[in-house]
Scaffold this motif. Sequence first.
Motif, short mmCIF file in Angstrom:
data_model
loop_
_atom_site.label_atom_id
_atom_site.label_comp_id
_atom_site.label_asym_id
_atom_site.label_seq_id
_atom_site.Cartn_x
_atom_site.Cartn_y
_atom_site.Cartn_z
N HIS B 155 0.70 -1.13 0.02
CA HIS B 155 0.11 -0.08 -0.06
C HIS B 155 1.08 1.21 0.14
N ALA B 156 1.79 1.41 1.10
CA ALA B 156 2.70 2.53 0.97
C ALA B 156 3.40 2.70 -0.36
N LEU B 157 4.15 1.63 -0.77
CA LEU B 157 4.74 1.81 -2.05
C LEU B 157 4.09 2.33 -3.18
N ARG B 158 2.73 2.09 -3.16
CA ARG B 158 1.81 2.59 -4.38
C ARG B 158 1.01 3.82 -4.21
N GLU B 159 0.70 3.87 -2.78
CA GLU B 159 0.04 5.12 -2.37
C GLU B 159 0.48 6.21 -1.76
N MET B 160 1.73 6.14 -1.14
CA MET B 160 2.07 6.96 -0.14
C MET B 160 3.39 7.36 -0.46
N THR B 161 3.84 8.81 -0.13
CA THR B 161 5.05 9.13 -0.46
C THR B 161 5.87 8.75 0.80
N PRO B 162 7.58 8.75 0.77
CA PRO B 162 7.85 8.70 2.11
C PRO B 162 7.71 9.65 3.21
N GLU B 228 8.88 -6.10 7.36
CA GLU B 228 7.97 -5.21 7.03
C GLU B 228 8.09 -3.81 7.49
N GLY B 229 8.11 -4.04 8.69
CA GLY B 229 8.39 -2.65 9.58
C GLY B 229 9.47 -1.91 9.02
N MET B 230 10.54 -2.73 8.97
CA MET B 230 12.04 -1.95 8.70
C MET B 230 11.90 -1.66 7.20
N ALA B 231 11.18 -2.21 6.31
CA ALA B 231 11.24 -1.98 4.78
C ALA B 231 10.26 -0.44 4.79
N LEU B 232 9.13 -0.63 5.53
CA LEU B 232 8.59 0.85 5.63
C LEU B 232 9.27 1.76 6.09
N ALA B 233 10.15 1.56 7.15
CA ALA B 233 11.03 2.55 7.72
C ALA B 233 12.04 3.02 6.58
N ALA B 234 12.59 2.11 6.03
CA ALA B 234 13.76 2.39 4.75
C ALA B 234 13.00 3.06 3.70
N TYR B 235 11.86 2.88 3.53
CA TYR B 235 11.06 3.63 2.35
C TYR B 235 10.84 5.10 2.66
N ALA B 236 10.51 5.14 3.96
CA ALA B 236 10.23 6.40 4.62
C ALA B 236 11.50 7.48 4.81
N VAL B 237 12.54 6.59 5.06
CA VAL B 237 13.81 7.67 5.22
C VAL B 237 14.83 7.52 4.08
N GLY B 238 14.59 6.70 3.11
CA GLY B 238 15.31 6.55 1.97
C GLY B 238 16.49 5.82 2.17
#
Lengths: 858, 554
Positions: B155-162, B228-238
């Motif tokens: 969802h985050a990768l598709r719908e959300m920006t970091p 998954e939490g780490m991947a979301l964090a990585a996506y959020a912070v780059g």
Amino acid sequence: MPKLTIDDLEIEVPPGTKVIDAAEQLGIMIPRFCYLKELGPAGACRMCAVKFLQGPFKGVQMSCMVDAQDGMVVSTNDPEAVAFRKQVIEWLMLNHPHDCPVCDEGGQCLLQDETVSGGHGLRRYLGRKRTYRDQYLGPFIAHEMNRCIHCYRCSRFYQEYAGYRDLGPLQIADRVYFGRFKDGPLESPFSGNLVDICPTGVYTDKTARFRVRHWDLERAPSLCIHCSLGCHTVANARYREVVRIEGRSSGKVNAGFLCDRGRFGFGYAAHPERPRNAKIAAQNVPMSAAVREAGRRLLEIRESSGAEAIAVLGSGRSCLETLGMVQHLSRVGKWTAPDFFENPQMERKVKAIVSQLDARLAVSLRDVEKADCILAIGVDPVNEAPMLALAMRQAFRKDAKVVVVDPRPIFLPMRFEHLAVSSARIETLLQVLLQVLRQTDLAAPPAPLPQPIQLSEGLLSEVAFDSSVQAQFHALVETLVGSRNPVILCGSGVVGESVSSLAADCAEVLQNAKGKGGIFYVLPSANAFGAALLASSPEHSFLDTVEGIENGTIQALVVVESDPLRHFPDGPRLQAALTKLQFLLVLDYLPSETVRRADIFLPTCTLFEVGGSFINQQGRLQAAEKVHAVGTPIHQATDEAMRSARGEEGGGKHPPRMYDLGIPGGEPKAAWEVLDALMEALVPVAEGTWREDPWEVLKQEIPLLASWNGRGYPADGLHVVPEKRPGAAVALPLETEAHTSPSEASLQLLLVDWTFGTEELSQYAAVMRQVEGEPFLCMHPQDAERCGLAHGDALEVRLEEGSIRASLKVRENMACGVMVLPRHGRIQWQELRNLSGRVPFECIQKISTDTQVIEDLR
Amino acid sequence: MNRVELQAMAETERNRQKAFQCRFLCCVGTPCLSAGGGVVQEALKQAIAVQGLDATVEVVGAGCMGPCSRGPLVRVLPAGGEEAIYEHMTPEKAGALVEAFAGPGCSSFPEESRISSDSPFFGKQVKIVLSGSGRVDPDRLESCVAEGAYTALAHALREMTPEEVCQEVVRSGLRGRGGAGYPTGVKWNLMRKAQGERKIVVANGDEGDPGAYMDRTLMESDPHRVLEGMALAAYAVGADQGYVYVRGEYPLAAQRIQRAIQAAERQGLLGNRILESRFNFRVDVRMGAGAFVCGEETALMASIMGRRGQPVPRPPYPAQRGLWGLPTLINNVETFGNIAPIIQHGGEWYAGYGTEKSRGTKVFALAGKVSWTGLIEVPLGITLREIVFDIGGGIPGGRSFKAAQTGGPSGGCIPAAHLDTPMDYESLQELGSIMGSGGLIVMDDRSCMPDVAKFFMEFCMDESCGKCAPCRGGTVQMVRLLQRITDGGAAPEDLEQLKELCLLLKETSLCGLGQTAPNPVLSTLRHFREEYDAHIREGRCPAGVCDLSGNSME
């Protein structure tokens, strides 16, 4: 610049200065254990606590951790901070064994000082003290872990600063142990610095163990003369004998550290066999008689064969005063022009190097630490000038790139790129590099660098380098072009004569574009620079002298603090020549083979007994002070007296009470004083132009010194190089001859230096026996395979007249077609007559891998 | 794999599960395995094979179900029916269980060893982090995906920006679950703005507090939740590289995480071009070597880089200069466990749990003198009384509650008088304790508080890294003083020196370990001063634990 107040005193310091350093500048010495400016803050000991009253920090903080900032008000003697520091001392003393009476550190122990000054006098902790087992760390360092206060200086120096891994902290909590994984000699050639930096007696100088108390020492600032860097030292003597060398911080040379060769190599000065009496035909005589007789013999030869029949040889281990006097004597006496290098090849190289240096290009050792790109050409820092490796490591720690171009198997305590190409190819590579650099806009280099790479590709393909070297070379070009402060290091040992000028040209091109960087040469001896300045006649070398002896035109040879039998590359030839001489006069302080062959011998003093000036490889004139009085070390004298009185060994060393054994007034003198006396005997005062002050002589002999008042150096010495070097060399056409074809069945012999065991002076120190290892030679795996040899084989290399035996080390990180042989003191490498420099395969033979034979070799 | 394929995978797995008449979920967490869970699982499988029910009945390993002291636990999921958990399973009982559920339409649950589903142990818990634990097979990616793993990431990768991911976390009010409680969203935003060639995300699974095993359980039971939490964090912070730092004593957790990484990478849920987006994120496991201090972030980074695990002074903070000089985000494993639900359900949903300053739920490892020990997840702000007496079922043997220790060796003791204190970051701090990573040890009237303080002090003394003098030497001195108190050899001034040392350590130690090491002493001194006085002045131990004759003194 931040301005802060420390104990009501205001000071402005550069940004980034720690509060502890700002206080030091004000003369306030905040107690510390773990903090050392060179190592940076660690925050481990918590001893430097001060109270911050105003500013961004409040309360008790560690002054080593906090950068000075505007508006800070700091109190170092606030009751809270004082109470805390007292408590820290209590913690540090919980397990300390209080063995000061038997501890070598006693009297110069930071822990003693801080405990007393910190006011911790009452022991509240009644638990058992934690104890450790000590380790054997080799012949230099004694280990007493129970004394440790866990400041981490040793491990931080050893691992971070010096880059070696075999000593470090083990275990955790109050069981932390500083040592090796298991007993064994420390691998780092900088281990002696542990003695200096340890704030208590965990690491003490084993060679000086139980011999002195700090307060009994005669101490004087001195210089290290075991290589050309000229590191600053403090020499410590007791009973007319140097017992310990410590590092001394210098703004331009060493940051207070020393290598182990420089620290522990002083044993030559009190060598038990050191010749301390003048001798005529091996018989002890008074000095004055020997000088008179020498003068008479020389005059005789002058009468019979003319003044040119007298030659004189000095060396780069003498101080400048002596060298100047040699030159002066030779000129006034109208003798053959003096030589200052035993090795003619080396003389040409050193002269070439000296002519390259100017005030703009020559960088100091401390400047090397600031480089962001280091290109080392034909230099093996750890083995030739160990402290250079330490300086390079500091640059590396600040992300500098290090590239070494050298045929030898190079080890450095850092990551580096090694272009292992033969000596001849180094020259070609440098020519290509110079062309590329000249044709590139270095001030504004193109971003992806296609142009310089293309350029070097084109040039390299012309001269047939293999592809891996080409790739490395492109990376080097890229690094150099992109650097801001590139420094080129250049050696003199294994490279050809033109390399030094090519290197200087590269450095100049880079410096013109970048405004920074320069060149740093490594020379073969402590005063090689001074010797090259004096060696006036560019044509004459010691080879001419040897030829002169052989054809009878030279009949007398005066050797001043030099050992040609050790350094001249063709041993058998020189030995034969020396027998033809009518008169051999030797002045020295070493028990060398040349001394033994002297017709008349005149003893001279070491650096420690008279002091002296030396010019290091950068052209920096520095002085060492006299440390102790001339004479036989009192222990030796007492021993000898006891032996002759009772006919037995020892038995009466303490208290030392014999003050002299020789003829009164017969002690060695400074070489220049002896020469001065000799001159008196040779040249009637009325016609002579000799002067008593060697500096007056020097000012006559060295034009660069003419305008100088003669005494009182600045702390960092005097940089005696011209403002501008004569000019860049003309670009030479590229040597396009192919790489030594593999079919050629011979190897190029490279005689090289090794950290321990090859340097002339330190070889006379007994402790070096234990670290120098066995003689060996190195070959590339391909060459070894072609000769049918394997790592560990015992070899015999037999050439014409002589042969040497050594074990083989097969090393991948070296050039093909090269045999690397360290000039180990226990092999007669001179007999290989290394004038041709090539060893045919058939001359290399495996003798046996049988252990018995290897045992015999030892 | 893309988003559609992920959904398809979940659907297939759910259908596969539905096809079974009955499913046995055996806990394969460390507590149950050490109680014999492996044998029970084998016995179940064998019984099914003997009866030829392979096609209709499935036995799978699953993660932690909560009441760890009652293991081995087995969860039974009959098709369409309600579920049940059985405690203290043995191979014999396993056979009986299969018999009971073998037939079609097994509606009646055998009552023997069954944990009643309306037990208060479960009643007051809210499972967000542990929602998948005990339900998914940690070694099968499909099983986790069926429970919704990686949907939040998709969802985050598709719908959300970091930025939006960071904002969602900020809105949730989530605070670091490692102990200090720094707002996670704020940390991520700082990290997102940090300049660096590359960035790194680290999950801190070096859980060293005595009695605490929240991170271990999460890694063992639902590793994909952490990843998954780490991947979301990585996506959020780059970031494009992650490390899971697992304590050396947790080989099973490390193995499960490692397998989970491999499985996720095979399916394109980690690694390059995750879910066919442009987002890359590699994760590696790093094992500790047994040092407590490696839970401290700078020591942890040193350990990951292969250096000696010793803290270095901050600043620079990891977000400025972390691993190999790159900006590094370090969060606790449990913190990462919260991220996927937050993204899935929204920050506001999450913020609906807990108190104003402490949002969401927290996992506690409930241990000590309570009837029900185990792993619980409760909304923050719940009172200590509810945890001890409702969830924990009270003190066994009719004893009285004396204190609860939270926060491990960095925390303190909460006395009975404060049983109604809400469990949130601020309230606990006011009482001289900390939330910590979630260790909660209940003590009854047979615990001697100076002795407890000594235990924790000894722990700190042994686990000090040995770098700075206060922690290295001060803890030794304090243990020695506490030893004198519990041995009956102490003088009143010893207590003064003890207090003085506490303050010095707190103020001058280099890292959190030393700074918080005096907390157990300080909090017991504060709440149980009379016990110290009884030891020192009256020569008696009120709890009857210490031998005050001085015999044990060396």
